[in-house]
Scaffold this active site. Structure first.
Site, PDB file in Angstrom:
ATOM      1  N   ASN A 147       0.847  -1.191   0.000  1.00 53.66           N
ATOM      2  CA  ASN A 147       0.000   0.000   0.000  1.00 53.66           C
ATOM      3  C   ASN A 147       0.885   1.243   0.000  1.00 53.66           C
ATOM      4  O   ASN A 147       2.108   1.136   0.080  1.00 53.66           O
ATOM      5  CB  ASN A 147      -0.981  -0.029   1.179  1.00 53.66           C
ATOM      6  CG  ASN A 147      -0.253  -0.055   2.504  1.00 53.66           C
ATOM      7  OD1 ASN A 147       0.452   0.883   2.850  1.00 53.66           O
ATOM      8  ND2 ASN A 147      -0.403  -1.152   3.242  1.00 53.66           N
ATOM      9  N   LYS A 184     -12.347  -2.635  17.452  1.00 54.68           N
ATOM     10  CA  LYS A 184     -10.991  -3.119  17.743  1.00 54.68           C
ATOM     11  C   LYS A 184     -10.734  -3.256  19.241  1.00 54.68           C
ATOM     12  O   LYS A 184      -9.843  -3.993  19.639  1.00 54.68           O
ATOM     13  CB  LYS A 184      -9.961  -2.140  17.155  1.00 54.68           C
ATOM     14  CG  LYS A 184     -10.110  -1.919  15.663  1.00 54.68           C
ATOM     15  CD  LYS A 184      -9.059  -2.650  14.886  1.00 54.68           C
ATOM     16  CE  LYS A 184      -9.133  -2.271  13.420  1.00 54.68           C
ATOM     17  NZ  LYS A 184      -8.191  -3.029  12.611  1.00 54.68           N
ATOM     18  N   PHE A 235      -4.942   3.437  14.579  1.00 53.97           N
ATOM     19  CA  PHE A 235      -5.122   4.459  13.547  1.00 53.97           C
ATOM     20  C   PHE A 235      -6.246   4.020  12.628  1.00 53.97           C
ATOM     21  O   PHE A 235      -6.483   2.819  12.470  1.00 53.97           O
ATOM     22  CB  PHE A 235      -3.829   4.658  12.747  1.00 53.97           C
ATOM     23  CG  PHE A 235      -2.895   5.637  13.398  1.00 53.97           C
ATOM     24  CD1 PHE A 235      -2.308   5.345  14.608  1.00 53.97           C
ATOM     25  CD2 PHE A 235      -2.639   6.874  12.802  1.00 53.97           C
ATOM     26  CE1 PHE A 235      -1.471   6.252  15.239  1.00 53.97           C
ATOM     27  CE2 PHE A 235      -1.811   7.784  13.423  1.00 53.97           C
ATOM     28  CZ  PHE A 235      -1.226   7.478  14.641  1.00 53.97           C
ATOM     29  N   PRO A 270      -3.795 -11.602  10.375  1.00 48.80           N
ATOM     30  CA  PRO A 270      -4.176 -11.353  11.765  1.00 48.80           C
ATOM     31  C   PRO A 270      -4.339  -9.850  11.982  1.00 48.80           C
ATOM     32  O   PRO A 270      -3.601  -9.056  11.389  1.00 48.80           O
ATOM     33  CB  PRO A 270      -2.977 -11.881  12.567  1.00 48.80           C
ATOM     34  CG  PRO A 270      -1.843 -11.914  11.600  1.00 48.80           C
ATOM     35  CD  PRO A 270      -2.449 -12.143  10.244  1.00 48.80           C
ATOM     36  N   ASP A 271      -5.320  -9.459  12.785  1.00 48.96           N
ATOM     37  CA  ASP A 271      -5.485  -8.044  13.118  1.00 48.96           C
ATOM     38  C   ASP A 271      -4.659  -7.764  14.378  1.00 48.96           C
ATOM     39  O   ASP A 271      -5.047  -8.143  15.488  1.00 48.96           O
ATOM     40  CB  ASP A 271      -6.970  -7.728  13.347  1.00 48.96           C
ATOM     41  CG  ASP A 271      -7.203  -6.232  13.465  1.00 48.96           C
ATOM     42  OD1 ASP A 271      -6.342  -5.538  14.048  1.00 48.96           O
ATOM     43  OD2 ASP A 271      -8.238  -5.754  12.974  1.00 48.96           O
ATOM     44  N   ILE A 272      -3.522  -7.135  14.172  1.00 47.18           N
ATOM     45  CA  ILE A 272      -2.552  -6.957  15.265  1.00 47.18           C
ATOM     46  C   ILE A 272      -3.139  -6.069  16.364  1.00 47.18           C
ATOM     47  O   ILE A 272      -3.084  -6.390  17.552  1.00 47.18           O
ATOM     48  CB  ILE A 272      -1.239  -6.351  14.717  1.00 47.18           C
ATOM     49  CG1 ILE A 272      -0.708  -7.232  13.586  1.00 47.18           C
ATOM     50  CG2 ILE A 272      -0.201  -6.211  15.817  1.00 47.18           C
ATOM     51  CD1 ILE A 272       0.351  -6.595  12.730  1.00 47.18           C
ATOM     52  N   LYS A 332     -14.826   1.721  14.178  1.00 46.73           N
ATOM     53  CA  LYS A 332     -13.575   0.946  14.234  1.00 46.73           C
ATOM     54  C   LYS A 332     -13.031   0.908  15.663  1.00 46.73           C
ATOM     55  O   LYS A 332     -12.545  -0.116  16.131  1.00 46.73           O
ATOM     56  CB  LYS A 332     -12.553   1.587  13.286  1.00 46.73           C
ATOM     57  CG  LYS A 332     -11.421   0.681  12.909  1.00 46.73           C
ATOM     58  CD  LYS A 332     -10.601   1.249  11.763  1.00 46.73           C
ATOM     59  CE  LYS A 332     -11.290   1.094  10.432  1.00 46.73           C
ATOM     60  NZ  LYS A 332     -10.518   1.653   9.312  1.00 46.73           N
ATOM     61  N   LYS A 387       8.329 -18.152  -9.289  1.00 48.69           N
ATOM     62  CA  LYS A 387       7.706 -17.033  -9.990  1.00 48.69           C
ATOM     63  C   LYS A 387       6.546 -17.549 -10.855  1.00 48.69           C
ATOM     64  O   LYS A 387       6.708 -18.524 -11.595  1.00 48.69           O
ATOM     65  CB  LYS A 387       8.768 -16.353 -10.872  1.00 48.69           C
ATOM     66  CG  LYS A 387       8.265 -15.070 -11.463  1.00 48.69           C
ATOM     67  CD  LYS A 387       9.330 -14.401 -12.307  1.00 48.69           C
ATOM     68  CE  LYS A 387       8.683 -13.333 -13.150  1.00 48.69           C
ATOM     69  NZ  LYS A 387       9.461 -12.988 -14.309  1.00 48.69           N
ATOM     70  N   ASP A 440      -4.735  -6.098   4.962  1.00 44.79           N
ATOM     71  CA  ASP A 440      -5.793  -6.906   5.560  1.00 44.79           C
ATOM     72  C   ASP A 440      -5.765  -8.344   5.056  1.00 44.79           C
ATOM     73  O   ASP A 440      -6.217  -9.251   5.734  1.00 44.79           O
ATOM     74  CB  ASP A 440      -7.166  -6.298   5.257  1.00 44.79           C
ATOM     75  CG  ASP A 440      -7.376  -5.004   6.030  1.00 44.79           C
ATOM     76  OD1 ASP A 440      -6.891  -4.935   7.176  1.00 44.79           O
ATOM     77  OD2 ASP A 440      -7.987  -4.067   5.486  1.00 44.79           O
TER      78      ASP A 440
END
Ligand code: CTP
Length: 398
Positions: free
Chosen positions: A208, A341, A323, A303-305, A337, A286, A276
């Protein structure tokens, strides 16, 4: 300034030892007292006379020097300082530290000390990249040893890459950060930063646009307030801050492991733009163009840290800050959010293309916590970082 501060400087045996002479000068210019220790190998690169002349004090060299033991025992010597600095920290010294060897004066002092330790590694690229050194580095990080450098560059041995000792002024900055008497002195804070790279095959990845600028600025601001910062970063565009413990990762899974290894901390700031999803079963070869059509990529959830850490029963930081990068309905989405979370605060920002935040130098944030939403004016990312660090210091004090 370092007025009144006492540094025990261990000079190891590497070509970078010549920079340690300049380091002594810079530290004394800032008011620090420097007690030098020179290893046997260090003596091959700089003379005891130049070290003691610059330090204006006796240089300690031998564990069994009876005069020293009569004047000051090695245990006492290991504890006279506010900070022990190892520069250059050679592969050998790092290995000794990691395994707890005490077979000369430097290693004995490092094992006996109860004061914080900062290392400035310097060695050949291959030696730095060797799994043994990287293992030792992880062990030292787990022991709470702080690190500055090494930097990338041309090396005295003719190779190029990581291994050059940080410059004297970078080491000074790291020392100042370590010894800062700010409101966060004695607090350990974790910061995640940058993007993650999720491999598709050995040459392609999903990424990203995060530059890591905001997370880096936050780590620097926390460190300036005296916090002991662990900085877990994905592959960022901006260089990491000085004077903090740096853990470099690529993927979300690696980031989660590094974060877990860094606990316990007093506060965690999760500024990283974590992917995500990852490609399930990334190919170790390759992917080739095929007549049968486009590759069929299957995704798996990462995993959502932030959520993981927010919901820990054991070792949950006192303050967990997430964030939220939103392109629309910033406050509404970020509030949802925040609830989802389970973190204490969410720092929300508008990352729509029009805002110019991703990769830009300014940021407009809204801080959401149990008392509601607080909108901050648009300001440079460094200023956002300082204001957030102040808010964190205030919260940890209460
Ligand atoms: N985060 C994380 N681990 C993930 C994804 C996100 O720790 N796998 C953290 C980020 O560091 C950030 C916060 O969660 O602090 C919000 O990330 P964001 O990507 O904005 O939220 P998502 O959970 O992905 O929600 P959505 O996709 O709905 O925007």
């Amino acid at each position: 300034m370092l007025t009144g501060k006492h540094i025990l400087l261990i000079v190891g045996g590497g070509i970078a030892a010549f920079k340690s002479l300049d380091l002594i000068r810079r530290l004394r210019e800032r008011g620090a007292t420097v007690t030098p220790v020179l290893t046997k190998a260090g003596e091959a690169f700089v003379t005891p006379l130049s070290v003691s002349a610059l330090a204006g004090r006796k240089v300690y060299r031998d564990l069994f020097d009876l005069t020293d033991e009569a004047e000051m025992g090695h245990i006492q010597l290991s504890r006279v300082a506010d900070l022990v600095v190892v520069a250059p920290a050679t592969a050998d010294l790092m290995a000794k530290m990691a395994s707890g060897l005490a077979n000369d004066l430097a290693s004995t002092l490092l094992l006996a000390t109860d004061t914080p330790v900062l290392i400035a590694p310097a060695m050949n690229v291959r030696m730095w990249q060797h799994p043994a050194t990287q293992r030792n580095l992880v062990a030292l990080q787990e022991d709470g040893v702080a690190r500055v450098g090494p930097n990338d560059g041309d090396m005295a041995c003719g190779e190029f890459g990581p291994g050059r000792m940080a410059e004297p002024l970078e080491i000074v900055a790291a020392i100042e950060a370590k010894l800062a008497d700010g409101p966060l002195a004695g607090k350990r804070v974790l910061v995640t930063s940058g993007p993650t790279h999720e491999p598709i095959d050995p040459v392609r990845y999903i990424a990203n646009r995060s530059s890591g600028a905001q997370g880096t600025a936050i780590a620097r601001a926390l460190s300036a307030l005296g916090a002991d910062v662990v900085f877990v970063t994905g592959p960022a565009d901006v260089p990491p801050p000085e004077g903090v413990s740096i853990v470099k990762v690529q993927t979300a899974e690696e980031m989660l492991n590094a974060v877990t290894a860094a606990l316990p901390v007093d506060a965690g700031v999760f500024a990283a733009a974590v992917a995500d999803w990852r490609v399930a079963g990334a190919s170790d070869r390759k992917l080739k163009k095929s007549k049968d059509g486009l590759p069929d990529l299957a995704f798996a959830e990462n995993p959502d840290i932030l959520k993981n850490v927010s919901n820990l029963r054991k070792n949950r930081p006192e303050l967990v800050i997430g964030f939220a990068a939103e392109t629309n309905d910033v406050v509404e989405n970020a509030t949802a959010k925040w609830k989802r979370k389970g973190c204490d605060w969410i720092v929300a920002n508008d990352v729509s293309a029009a805002s110019g935040v991703m990769g830009g130098s300014d940021n407009t944030v809204v801080v959401i916590d149990a008392s509601g939403a607080e909108t901050w004016p648009t300001m440079p990312k460094e200023q956002v970082a300082r204001r957030l660090a102040d808010r964190i210091a205030q919260a940890l004090k209460n």
